[in-house]
Design a protein around this motif. Structure first.
Motif, mmCIF file in Angstrom:
data_model
loop_
_atom_site.group_PDB
_atom_site.id
_atom_site.type_symbol
_atom_site.label_atom_id
_atom_site.label_comp_id
_atom_site.label_asym_id
_atom_site.label_seq_id
_atom_site.Cartn_x
_atom_site.Cartn_y
_atom_site.Cartn_z
ATOM 1 N N PHE A 51 -0.708 22.696 -10.901
ATOM 2 C CA PHE A 51 0.674 22.562 -10.500
ATOM 3 C C PHE A 51 1.099 23.938 -9.970
ATOM 4 C CE2 PHE A 51 1.141 24.962 -14.598
ATOM 5 C CZ PHE A 51 2.351 25.657 -14.283
ATOM 6 N N LEU A 52 0.457 25.173 -10.032
ATOM 7 C CA LEU A 52 0.774 26.288 -9.621
ATOM 8 C C LEU A 52 0.558 26.358 -8.160
ATOM 9 C CD1 LEU A 52 -0.833 28.953 -12.015
ATOM 10 C CD2 LEU A 52 1.894 28.488 -11.692
ATOM 11 N N TYR A 53 -0.207 25.634 -7.394
ATOM 12 C CA TYR A 53 -0.478 25.698 -6.105
ATOM 13 C C TYR A 53 0.787 24.843 -5.470
ATOM 14 C CZ TYR A 53 -5.332 26.616 -6.814
ATOM 15 O OH TYR A 53 -6.471 26.991 -7.265
ATOM 16 N N TYR A 54 1.596 24.318 -6.150
ATOM 17 C CA TYR A 54 2.873 23.302 -5.642
ATOM 18 C C TYR A 54 4.057 24.327 -5.914
ATOM 19 C CZ TYR A 54 -0.175 19.368 -5.341
ATOM 20 O OH TYR A 54 -1.310 18.728 -5.024
ATOM 21 N N LEU A 55 3.835 25.541 -6.353
ATOM 22 C CA LEU A 55 5.162 26.358 -6.574
ATOM 23 C C LEU A 55 6.116 26.591 -5.283
ATOM 24 C CD1 LEU A 55 4.462 28.851 -9.370
ATOM 25 C CD2 LEU A 55 5.765 26.798 -9.412
ATOM 26 N N PRO A 56 5.114 26.901 -4.119
ATOM 27 C CA PRO A 56 6.054 27.034 -2.946
ATOM 28 C C PRO A 56 6.851 25.950 -2.478
ATOM 29 C CG PRO A 56 3.574 27.622 -2.366
ATOM 30 C CD PRO A 56 3.845 27.068 -3.828
ATOM 31 N N LEU A 57 6.311 24.588 -2.853
ATOM 32 C CA LEU A 57 7.431 23.592 -2.749
ATOM 33 C C LEU A 57 8.720 23.583 -3.760
ATOM 34 C CD1 LEU A 57 7.926 20.685 -1.857
ATOM 35 C CD2 LEU A 57 6.450 19.701 -3.650
ATOM 36 N N ALA A 58 8.397 24.211 -4.818
ATOM 37 C CA ALA A 58 9.630 24.418 -5.446
ATOM 38 C C ALA A 58 10.543 25.419 -4.938
ATOM 39 C CB ALA A 58 9.034 25.250 -6.754
ATOM 40 N N LEU A 59 10.152 26.471 -4.349
ATOM 41 C CA LEU A 59 10.968 27.299 -3.734
ATOM 42 C C LEU A 59 11.817 26.673 -2.321
ATOM 43 C CD1 LEU A 59 8.724 30.316 -3.104
ATOM 44 C CD2 LEU A 59 10.442 30.014 -4.807
ATOM 45 N N ILE A 60 10.959 25.791 -1.728
ATOM 46 C CA ILE A 60 11.626 24.959 -0.542
ATOM 47 C C ILE A 60 12.844 23.785 -1.076
ATOM 48 C CG2 ILE A 60 11.204 23.354 1.444
ATOM 49 C CD1 ILE A 60 8.557 25.025 1.598
ATOM 50 N N TYR A 61 12.229 23.283 -2.163
ATOM 51 C CA TYR A 61 13.172 22.177 -2.890
ATOM 52 C C TYR A 61 14.356 22.590 -3.546
ATOM 53 C CZ TYR A 61 13.660 17.648 -5.381
ATOM 54 O OH TYR A 61 14.289 16.567 -6.073
ATOM 55 N N ILE A 62 14.308 23.425 -4.246
ATOM 56 C CA ILE A 62 14.977 23.882 -5.237
ATOM 57 C C ILE A 62 15.870 25.281 -4.804
ATOM 58 C CG2 ILE A 62 15.551 24.484 -7.602
ATOM 59 C CD1 ILE A 62 13.398 22.445 -8.449
ATOM 60 N N VAL A 63 15.044 26.281 -4.822
ATOM 61 C CA VAL A 63 15.591 27.690 -4.612
ATOM 62 C C VAL A 63 16.352 27.751 -3.268
ATOM 63 C CG1 VAL A 63 15.138 30.264 -4.456
ATOM 64 C CG2 VAL A 63 13.930 28.820 -5.990
ATOM 65 N N MET A 64 15.697 27.406 -2.184
ATOM 66 C CA MET A 64 16.456 27.451 -0.900
ATOM 67 C C MET A 64 17.926 26.574 -0.821
ATOM 68 S SD MET A 64 14.901 26.693 2.926
ATOM 69 C CE MET A 64 15.137 24.986 2.788
ATOM 70 N N PRO A 65 17.763 25.397 -1.098
ATOM 71 C CA PRO A 65 18.853 24.588 -1.061
ATOM 72 C C PRO A 65 20.229 25.270 -1.824
ATOM 73 C CG PRO A 65 17.178 23.084 -1.365
ATOM 74 C CD PRO A 65 16.759 24.792 -1.545
ATOM 75 N N LEU A 66 19.715 25.730 -3.169
ATOM 76 C CA LEU A 66 20.961 26.458 -3.971
ATOM 77 C C LEU A 66 21.304 27.635 -3.579
ATOM 78 C CD1 LEU A 66 19.765 24.988 -7.336
ATOM 79 C CD2 LEU A 66 21.621 24.172 -6.096
ATOM 80 N N LEU A 67 20.621 28.504 -2.945
ATOM 81 C CA LEU A 67 21.010 29.633 -2.310
ATOM 82 C C LEU A 67 22.006 29.391 -0.977
ATOM 83 C CD1 LEU A 67 17.721 31.965 -2.452
ATOM 84 C CD2 LEU A 67 19.618 32.334 -3.960
ATOM 85 N N MET A 68 21.554 28.424 -0.401
ATOM 86 C CA MET A 68 22.461 27.836 0.738
ATOM 87 C C MET A 68 23.675 27.239 0.111
ATOM 88 S SD MET A 68 19.828 25.539 2.948
ATOM 89 C CE MET A 68 18.850 26.401 4.272
ATOM 90 N N MET A 69 23.637 26.836 -0.756
ATOM 91 C CA MET A 69 25.066 26.365 -1.265
ATOM 92 C C MET A 69 25.945 27.515 -1.700
ATOM 93 S SD MET A 69 27.225 23.969 -2.188
ATOM 94 C CE MET A 69 26.502 22.252 -2.998
ATOM 95 N N ILE A 70 25.197 28.627 -2.149
ATOM 96 C CA ILE A 70 25.911 29.938 -2.770
ATOM 97 C C ILE A 70 26.596 30.501 -1.218
ATOM 98 C CG2 ILE A 70 25.670 32.122 -3.666
ATOM 99 C CD1 ILE A 70 23.940 31.015 -5.705
ATOM 100 N N ASP A 71 25.813 30.375 -0.428
ATOM 101 C CA ASP A 71 25.924 30.921 0.926
ATOM 102 C C ASP A 71 27.134 30.306 1.754
ATOM 103 O OD1 ASP A 71 25.476 33.035 3.088
ATOM 104 O OD2 ASP A 71 25.124 31.122 4.297
#
Length: 222
Positions: free
Chosen positions: A60-80
């Motif tokens: 599953f660690l190989y898929y952590l970049p997907l977590a950044l794209i799928y979760i972190v980026m959208p929620l940072l965009m929401m804050i922005d």
């Protein structure tokens, strides 16, 4: 019957607490707003990693970049979208959330009454009638709110119309994406954070896929 009543009470109480927390986070101040979405981010990341581990085991660690794209980026965009040039305004974030809530609720109601045509094998309960009905009602309500609510008149109603369209289309895609992940992991809910309603991803799957497209529209096409 007693079990059904108890389930209904739990779901209702949970939904009430959820709405209060969300509204408080959105409207108190910028600190509560940022704290709310960081909390959502942590919860979504935790559940997403658990799902990936169920699907892929130790890989599953190989898929952590997907977590950044799928979760972190959208929620940072929401804050922005809520904080521009150090000025806090919940207008756009609220429009996204309300569009998604209206779309989901109306799709469920319309589909329950007149839904006959399956929309996707990924989510058998979804119907074309419900999906189209939910999207239309979402767009109509948000466009009318943008036109008549004084606080929304700083932005032309046509922009509210297009934001609602984006949320309805890509929010539905987000719901299907999360359903596919849960099916692969062989689980019903992403978590149990909200009794009777599932986990973080169950509540915010549509938000995660709709927000980036609203962000692009606001900053590039607005």
């Amino acid at each position: 019957m007693a079990i059904n009543i108890q389930t209904f009470r739990v779901r209702t109480l949970t939904a009430l607490v959820f709405v209060i927390v969300m509204l408080a986070g959105l409207f108190i101040n910028s600190i509560s707003f940022i704290s709310l979405f960081i909390f959502i981010m942590v919860g979504c990341l935790y559940e997403f990693v658990k799902i990936l581990k169920r699907i892929n085991g130790d890989r599953f660690l190989y898929y952590l970049p997907l977590a950044l794209i799928y979760i972190v980026m959208p929620l940072l965009m929401m804050i922005d979208l809520g904080i521009s040039e150090n000025i806090y305004s919940p207008l756009i974030p609220c429009s996204i959330l309300f569009s998604i809530w209206i779309n989901d609720s109306m799709a469920y109601l319309v589909g329950s009454f007149i839904g006959k045509t399956p929309f996707s094998k990924i989510s058998p309960k979804k119907t074309w009638e419900g999906t189209i009905g939910g999207a239309l009602l979402c767009v109509i309500v948000i466009a009318l709110a943008g036109h008549y609510i004084p606080a929304s008149k700083s932005i032309h109603w046509q922009h509210w119309f297009l934001i609602a369209v984006i949320c309805a289309v890509f929010g539905t895609f987000g719901d299907l994406l999360e359903s596919k992940l849960k099916r692969k992991a062989d689980i019903k809910d992403s978590g149990s954070f909200m009794p009777g309603h599932g986990g973080f991803l169950d509540r915010f799957d549509s938000l995660l896929t709709a927000t980036p497209f609203v962000w692009v529209y606001i900053y590039l096409l607005f």
